[in-house]
Scaffold this active site. Structure first.
Site, short mmCIF file in Angstrom:
data_model
loop_
_atom_site.label_atom_id
_atom_site.label_comp_id
_atom_site.label_asym_id
_atom_site.label_seq_id
_atom_site.Cartn_x
_atom_site.Cartn_y
_atom_site.Cartn_z
CE LYS A 123 -3.75 -2.30 2.49
NZ LYS A 123 -4.59 -2.24 3.69
CE1 TYR A 174 -8.84 -2.88 0.51
CE2 TYR A 174 -8.34 -1.05 -0.94
CZ TYR A 174 -7.93 -1.99 -0.03
OH TYR A 174 -6.62 -2.05 0.34
CG ASN A 221 -3.28 -2.52 7.13
OD1 ASN A 221 -3.09 -2.29 5.94
ND2 ASN A 221 -4.41 -3.00 7.57
CG HIS A 251 -4.89 -6.53 0.01
ND1 HIS A 251 -6.04 -6.76 0.73
CD2 HIS A 251 -4.99 -7.27 -1.13
CE1 HIS A 251 -6.81 -7.59 0.03
NE2 HIS A 251 -6.20 -7.90 -1.09
CD GLU A 299 -8.14 -9.14 -3.54
OE1 GLU A 299 -7.01 -9.65 -3.33
OE2 GLU A 299 -8.92 -8.85 -2.62
#
Length: 135
Positions: free
Chosen positions: A9, A49, A112, A115, A126
């Site tokens: 990310k 998402y 975080n 992913h 994805e």
């Protein structure tokens, strides 16, 4: 061989953790099949998402990542989906175990670092969103 989708990310890219994370993936014995550094568009992020579309944090999630660089990857190996999920660690860095990527480097839940797909179905969906039909 199983394939999964992994994304470093924007916070992971901005903090210069790409090399460390890729090293961990390769040191585990998994193979990088496709990689691309991309500025994520709102369309890609909204599709990625989509399961969170009706949740209150959805707009903030997309806004926090749009037009920022991410490293999208297709990772291949025996049990790659489960292995990557274990390597990534809990989404809450306070609960992520030491030795996991989030346990070692993440500071807050909203940033975080990484992913990884949570199932075969998610991996296919994805990978298709980010790379097209390469499976």
């Amino acid at each position: 061989m199983e394939r999964t989708f992994v994304m470093i990310k924007p916070d992971g890219v901005e903090r210069g953790l790409v090399g460390e994370i890729i090293s961990r993936i390769e040191n585990k014995g998994l193979k990088l099949i496709q990689l691309k550094l991309i500025f994520a568009s709102p369309d890609i992020l909204e599709n990625h998402y989509m399961e969170h579309r009706n949740k209150p944090f959805f707009k903030d999630l997309v806004d926090s990542m749009k037009d920022k660089p991410v490293l999208a990857m297709v990772v291949e190996g025996e049990n790659s989906i489960k292995l990557m999920r274990i390597m990534v660690g809990d989404k809450d860095p306070l609960c992520a175990l030491p030795g996991t990527i989030r346990g070692d480097y993440a500071i807050e839940t909203t940033k975080n670092l990484i992913h990884a797909s949570d199932s075969r179905e998610s991996a296919v969906r994805e990978i298709t969103i980010w790379f097209g039909d390469i499976l």
